[in-house]
Design an enzyme around this catalytic site. Sequence first.
Site, PDB file in Angstrom:
ATOM      1  N   ASP A  11       0.817  -1.208   0.000  1.00 16.55           N
ATOM      2  CA  ASP A  11       0.000   0.000   0.000  1.00 16.55           C
ATOM      3  C   ASP A  11       0.863   1.276   0.000  1.00 16.55           C
ATOM      4  O   ASP A  11       0.622   2.201  -0.775  1.00 16.55           O
ATOM      5  CB  ASP A  11      -0.900  -0.042   1.252  1.00 16.55           C
ATOM      6  CG  ASP A  11      -1.771   1.170   1.372  1.00 16.55           C
ATOM      7  OD1 ASP A  11      -2.670   1.325   0.527  1.00 16.55           O
ATOM      8  OD2 ASP A  11      -1.541   1.987   2.285  1.00 16.55           O
ATOM      9  N   LEU A  12       1.861   1.307   0.851  1.00 15.78           N
ATOM     10  CA  LEU A  12       2.688   2.518   0.954  1.00 15.78           C
ATOM     11  C   LEU A  12       3.448   2.777  -0.346  1.00 15.78           C
ATOM     12  O   LEU A  12       3.524   3.916  -0.817  1.00 15.78           O
ATOM     13  CB  LEU A  12       3.685   2.381   2.117  1.00 15.78           C
ATOM     14  CG  LEU A  12       4.544   3.615   2.358  1.00 15.78           C
ATOM     15  CD1 LEU A  12       3.724   4.747   2.945  1.00 15.78           C
ATOM     16  CD2 LEU A  12       5.715   3.297   3.268  1.00 15.78           C
ATOM     17  N   ALA A  13       3.979   1.713  -0.939  1.00 10.82           N
ATOM     18  CA  ALA A  13       4.710   1.866  -2.199  1.00 10.82           C
ATOM     19  C   ALA A  13       3.779   2.418  -3.279  1.00 10.82           C
ATOM     20  O   ALA A  13       4.136   3.347  -4.009  1.00 10.82           O
ATOM     21  CB  ALA A  13       5.291   0.521  -2.636  1.00 10.82           C
ATOM     22  N   ARG A  70       7.536 -10.754  -2.249  1.00 11.70           N
ATOM     23  CA  ARG A  70       7.468 -12.198  -2.479  1.00 11.70           C
ATOM     24  C   ARG A  70       6.616 -12.572  -3.693  1.00 11.70           C
ATOM     25  O   ARG A  70       6.858 -13.583  -4.345  1.00 11.70           O
ATOM     26  CB  ARG A  70       6.878 -12.889  -1.247  1.00 11.70           C
ATOM     27  CG  ARG A  70       7.798 -12.925  -0.061  1.00 11.70           C
ATOM     28  CD  ARG A  70       7.032 -13.356   1.156  1.00 11.70           C
ATOM     29  NE  ARG A  70       5.843 -12.518   1.329  1.00 11.70           N
ATOM     30  CZ  ARG A  70       4.939 -12.670   2.275  1.00 11.70           C
ATOM     31  NH1 ARG A  70       5.043 -13.644   3.138  1.00 11.70           N
ATOM     32  NH2 ARG A  70       3.899 -11.860   2.367  1.00 11.70           N
ATOM     33  N   LYS A  73       7.777   3.983   9.970  1.00 16.16           N
ATOM     34  CA  LYS A  73       7.170   3.812  11.286  1.00 16.16           C
ATOM     35  C   LYS A  73       6.239   2.605  11.234  1.00 16.16           C
ATOM     36  O   LYS A  73       5.797   2.268  10.137  1.00 16.16           O
ATOM     37  CB  LYS A  73       6.426   5.075  11.695  1.00 16.16           C
ATOM     38  CG  LYS A  73       5.041   5.219  11.055  1.00 16.16           C
ATOM     39  CD  LYS A  73       4.197   6.228  11.764  1.00 16.16           C
ATOM     40  CE  LYS A  73       2.737   5.998  11.467  1.00 16.16           C
ATOM     41  NZ  LYS A  73       1.790   6.895  11.974  1.00 16.16           N
ATOM     42  N   HIS A 104       7.044  11.231   8.007  1.00 21.62           N
ATOM     43  CA  HIS A 104       6.732  12.088   6.861  1.00 21.62           C
ATOM     44  C   HIS A 104       6.288  13.487   7.274  1.00 21.62           C
ATOM     45  O   HIS A 104       6.324  14.413   6.478  1.00 21.62           O
ATOM     46  CB  HIS A 104       5.734  11.417   5.911  1.00 21.62           C
ATOM     47  CG  HIS A 104       4.363  11.285   6.462  1.00 21.62           C
ATOM     48  ND1 HIS A 104       3.964  10.191   7.177  1.00 21.62           N
ATOM     49  CD2 HIS A 104       3.302  12.104   6.399  1.00 21.62           C
ATOM     50  CE1 HIS A 104       2.711  10.348   7.535  1.00 21.62           C
ATOM     51  NE2 HIS A 104       2.281  11.503   7.082  1.00 21.62           N
ATOM     52  N   ASP A 161       0.525   5.587  17.665  1.00 23.56           N
ATOM     53  CA  ASP A 161       0.466   5.783  16.216  1.00 23.56           C
ATOM     54  C   ASP A 161       0.784   7.230  15.816  1.00 23.56           C
ATOM     55  O   ASP A 161       1.342   7.463  14.749  1.00 23.56           O
ATOM     56  CB  ASP A 161      -0.934   5.398  15.709  1.00 23.56           C
ATOM     57  CG  ASP A 161      -1.001   5.349  14.192  1.00 23.56           C
ATOM     58  OD1 ASP A 161      -0.117   4.705  13.598  1.00 23.56           O
ATOM     59  OD2 ASP A 161      -1.920   5.956  13.599  1.00 23.56           O
ATOM     60  N   HIS A 208       4.752  11.662  15.348  1.00 21.65           N
ATOM     61  CA  HIS A 208       4.487  12.899  14.606  1.00 21.65           C
ATOM     62  C   HIS A 208       4.358  14.119  15.527  1.00 21.65           C
ATOM     63  O   HIS A 208       4.997  15.150  15.313  1.00 21.65           O
ATOM     64  CB  HIS A 208       3.207  12.773  13.782  1.00 21.65           C
ATOM     65  CG  HIS A 208       3.222  11.633  12.816  1.00 21.65           C
ATOM     66  ND1 HIS A 208       4.308  11.343  12.029  1.00 21.65           N
ATOM     67  CD2 HIS A 208       2.292  10.701  12.507  1.00 21.65           C
ATOM     68  CE1 HIS A 208       4.036  10.285  11.272  1.00 21.65           C
ATOM     69  NE2 HIS A 208       2.817   9.877  11.554  1.00 21.65           N
ATOM     70  N   LYS A 267      -9.060  10.613  15.648  1.00 18.36           N
ATOM     71  CA  LYS A 267      -9.769  10.260  14.417  1.00 18.36           C
ATOM     72  C   LYS A 267     -11.243  10.619  14.566  1.00 18.36           C
ATOM     73  O   LYS A 267     -11.747  10.767  15.673  1.00 18.36           O
ATOM     74  CB  LYS A 267      -9.620   8.765  14.162  1.00 18.36           C
ATOM     75  CG  LYS A 267      -8.184   8.402  13.811  1.00 18.36           C
ATOM     76  CD  LYS A 267      -8.070   6.993  13.292  1.00 18.36           C
ATOM     77  CE  LYS A 267      -6.664   6.712  12.819  1.00 18.36           C
ATOM     78  NZ  LYS A 267      -6.308   7.411  11.578  1.00 18.36           N
TER      79      LYS A 267
END
Length: 483
Positions: free
Chosen positions: A21-23, A51, A148, A178, A235, A240, A331
Amino acid sequence: MVSRVIPVEPFDLVIIGGTGDLARRKILPALFRRYLAGQMGKGSQVIGAARTEMDTEAYRQMVSEAIAEFGGAEAKNKTGLKKFLALISYITLDAKGDTGWEALHDAVQTDHVRAFYFSVGPSLFGDLAKRLQKHGMADDQCRIVVEKPFGRDLASARELNKVLARYFDESQIYRIDHYLGKETVQNLMAVRFGNMLFEPLWNSQYVDHIQITVAESVGVGGRGEYYDRSGAMRDMMQNHLMQLFCLIAMEPPAKFDPDSVRDEKLKVIRALDPLRPENIVRGQYEATETRPSYRKQVENRDSTTESFVALKANISNWRWAGTPFYLRTGKRLRERASEIAVVFKDAPHSIFGEDAGRHRNILTIKLQPNEGIELGVTIKEPGPGGMRLIDVPLDMTFAEALGPDQADFPDAYERLIMDVIRGNQTLFMRGDEVEAAWAWTDPIIAEFKEGEPPLPYATGSSGPDEALALIHRDGRAWREIKA
Ligand code: NAP
């Protein structure tokens, strides 16, 4: 004005977890934008590794789809995309086994800076570091980027630091946060240390208090299982918000170089008073007619994990003794809005009398959704009829102040990846900083287990009422959460 692109040497970037997902959402679109900006020199290459078995063609197709979905307006540049895809290849590789490592060794170019982005869960960091060394890739030209969460407490962060230190020097390890890559965060340092105006006032004599808010309007979404093991304190707060807090509170570093800046940040964390239970409020969001509650979303009806945390912190040093810092994050709050507000004290004496009301200068550093800096100043309300005072913002929203070319600055991942290639660690966390942040938050998190469960709060609110009381009892108020 035209933005300046600082050239970098050709490089190899290997994204381990290149199908994740991050990529897809961040790293690949960021690289594409840097490519279009002319910052990926001739001979640079990007290698995706994971993989999943697929060939380079299939991976390029996946990258192309990711850029179409997350690449913004630039994704329409088909010619640019075609050229960018030609720099990309894929290797099937297992962090825990031997598959793919020889192929990776053969693919990377020894005369280039080589960055290995560990875009996988932290449990694989040690395996990856070990195999990079075993296969002869952990030399001086090698850098590793780790995401992280860096540990889930002091003990695990120490262990992770120890494992990485076995194979890499600290100068080769880039722990990414970030938030530090945001333009405004660096501007915060420019405003503080590049102007004569603010620094003389940057202390408890002139600053009444500082607020840091990182509010999200969305819930935990598909990350429920991970989030429920972590919570807002681990988190968001430990990394952050603590990083922003350090930058706002630190002493001026002697130089703008990585270790000078990081030394000063570390001193802030070390000067923090231990947090008292009455200075922290935790919350958990409730359901609305259309949206599920936190507990439902994480599929844990007894969850005591917080989706909101607010706290009051005090720094025991000459600069800040007596100036509280109020931090909150959560959130499903009213809006997605993040800012740092430096609230200055009242003028010592009002020559305008009682009717003029109470007016304060507030310097607001806005981080999202729009980045910018705003200074609230008090002026006379225009028109006849006496001396009435009003507060107006001196707005330095970058898009307006700098024009479209300059304000189209790179997003945080673009800047941070290029800093890795340049070998500049200023905006990355050092191992001792991360450990100090955990050392401060560990006892707080331990109290959570013993103490009361989080307080319920309504979706779309500013968190539990008790969070309002946390600041009200000091005769102050939170700023409205608004974009
Ligand atoms: P993800 O979607 O689950 O992706 C994980 C990636 O790792 C996949 O490409 C997976 O591909 C690969 N992988 C898993 N086991 C592997 C192994 N043994 N060898 C090689 N590759 C392996 O996770 P993500 O959301 O991208 O997150 C990656 C890291 O970034 C995590 O540490 C996360 O906490 C952090 N992070 C993510 C975000 C975000 O927005 N997503 C934000 C901040 C931090 P295969 O299954 O094909 O191997």
